[in-house]
Motif scaffolding. Structure first.
Motif, PDB file in Angstrom:
ATOM      1  N   ARG A  65      -1.236  -9.631   7.402  1.00 23.57           N
ATOM      2  CA  ARG A  65      -0.654  -8.625   6.855  1.00 23.57           C
ATOM      3  C   ARG A  65      -1.619  -7.395   6.748  1.00 23.57           C
ATOM      4  N   TYR A  66      -1.208  -6.134   6.963  1.00 20.26           N
ATOM      5  CA  TYR A  66      -2.249  -5.307   6.819  1.00 20.26           C
ATOM      6  C   TYR A  66      -1.877  -4.295   5.609  1.00 20.26           C
ATOM      7  N   CYS A  67      -2.712  -3.713   4.851  1.00 19.27           N
ATOM      8  CA  CYS A  67      -2.279  -2.950   3.734  1.00 19.27           C
ATOM      9  C   CYS A  67      -3.106  -1.745   3.965  1.00 19.27           C
ATOM     10  N   ILE A  68      -2.396  -0.511   3.175  1.00 18.81           N
ATOM     11  CA  ILE A  68      -3.135   0.665   2.858  1.00 18.81           C
ATOM     12  C   ILE A  68      -3.732   0.780   1.390  1.00 18.81           C
TER      13      ILE A  68
ATOM     14  N   GLY B  96      -3.791   1.857  -2.190  1.00 16.12           N
ATOM     15  CA  GLY B  96      -2.705   2.117  -3.372  1.00 16.12           C
ATOM     16  C   GLY B  96      -1.376   1.095  -3.159  1.00 16.12           C
ATOM     17  N   GLU B  97      -1.406   0.292  -2.104  1.00 19.78           N
ATOM     18  CA  GLU B  97      -0.444  -0.635  -1.910  1.00 19.78           C
ATOM     19  C   GLU B  97      -0.229  -1.657  -2.767  1.00 19.78           C
ATOM     20  N   ARG B  98       0.913  -1.817  -3.656  1.00 19.46           N
ATOM     21  CA  ARG B  98       1.079  -3.362  -4.475  1.00 19.46           C
ATOM     22  C   ARG B  98       0.977  -4.228  -3.655  1.00 19.46           C
ATOM     23  N   LEU B  99       0.155  -5.236  -3.877  1.00 16.85           N
ATOM     24  CA  LEU B  99       0.155  -6.383  -3.170  1.00 16.85           C
ATOM     25  C   LEU B  99       0.789  -7.665  -3.754  1.00 16.85           C
TER      26      LEU B  99
ATOM     27  N   THR C 147      -9.795  -4.790  -3.840  1.00 13.53           N
ATOM     28  CA  THR C 147      -8.718  -4.656  -4.713  1.00 13.53           C
ATOM     29  C   THR C 147      -8.894  -4.475  -6.207  1.00 13.53           C
TER      30      THR C 147
ATOM     31  N   PHE D  22      -3.537  -4.018  -6.521  1.00 11.90           N
ATOM     32  CA  PHE D  22      -3.357  -3.014  -5.628  1.00 11.90           C
ATOM     33  C   PHE D  22      -4.609  -3.330  -4.659  1.00 11.90           C
ATOM     34  N   SER D  23      -4.433  -2.786  -3.291  1.00 14.46           N
ATOM     35  CA  SER D  23      -5.182  -2.757  -2.138  1.00 14.46           C
ATOM     36  C   SER D  23      -6.109  -1.326  -2.813  1.00 14.46           C
TER      37      SER D  23
ATOM     38  N   ALA E 150      -8.032  -0.105   3.262  1.00 15.00           N
ATOM     39  CA  ALA E 150      -7.258  -0.053   4.401  1.00 15.00           C
ATOM     40  C   ALA E 150      -7.675  -1.452   5.184  1.00 15.00           C
TER      41      ALA E 150
END
Length: 195
Positions: free
Chosen positions: A6-9, A11-14, A26, A34-35, A38
């Protein structure tokens, strides 16, 4: 079979704090993780405790030229006002991607700036030691200077393809044909010489 990556950017809520504890890459806010990067999401748990949620980048960070840094670059083109270069090294660290730089006519040497002629200082293909004086902006390149004795051309090839030898601060000579060519020659310091 391994779970899909799973990739995240940023500010993305994990997940919420009840599902895991924050790890590297994080931050927490309002009860959620949040992440801050990236990259790839990883969850690792030990001894039945809450899994540690972290985000890692796939590649290590890129070294960037900074103001005042000594860079090694290769001249790509010249005109009457400036020389365009590709920055290959910052200090002694090679760059993965080369950056573009410009050495303006007035930044070639410290004295007699009005008498500088670019074609008597650099030629395409020359390897030059320079110092970063400005980062430029999105449209322009790094601005570089060779206005110190230790900065300037360190490697140059004559028209016959032979590496030239410096004979003064402004001339290099081909050892094969003995023709002299003008350059802004660097006085290379002993710590930069490799045996």
């Amino acid at each position: 079979m391994a779970p899909p990556v799973r990739y995240c950017i940023p500010g993305e809520r994990l997940c919420n704090l009840e599902e895991g504890s924050p790890g590297s890459g994080t931050y927490t806010r309002h009860g959620y993780i949040f992440s801050s990067l990236a990259g790839c999401l990883t969850k690792s748990s030990e001894n039945g405790a809450l899994p540690i949620v972290s985000v890692t980048r796939e590649t290590e960070s890129q070294l960037l030229p900074d103001v005042g840094a000594i860079v090694t670059c290769k001249v790509s083109s010249i005109n009457s006002r400036f020389a365009k270069v590709h920055i290959l090294y910052v200090g002694s660290t090679p760059l993965k991607n080369s950056f573009r730089g410009t050495i303006r006519k007035e930044d070639v040497r410290a004295t007699e700036k009005d008498k500088v002629e670019i074609y008597k200082s650099f030629r395409p293909g020359d390897i030059v030691l320079a110092k970063v004086i400005s980062l430029g902006d999105a449209q322009s390149n790094y601005l570089l200077t060779t206005a110190e004795n230790e900065l300037g051309v360190v490697v140059a090839h004559s028209e016959s393809g032979v590496q030239m030898v410096p004979i003064s601060w402004c001339e290099m000579q081909c050892p094969k044909t003995h023709t002299k060519e003008f350059r802004k020659v660097a006085r290379v310091q002993p710590e930069f010489l490799q045996t």
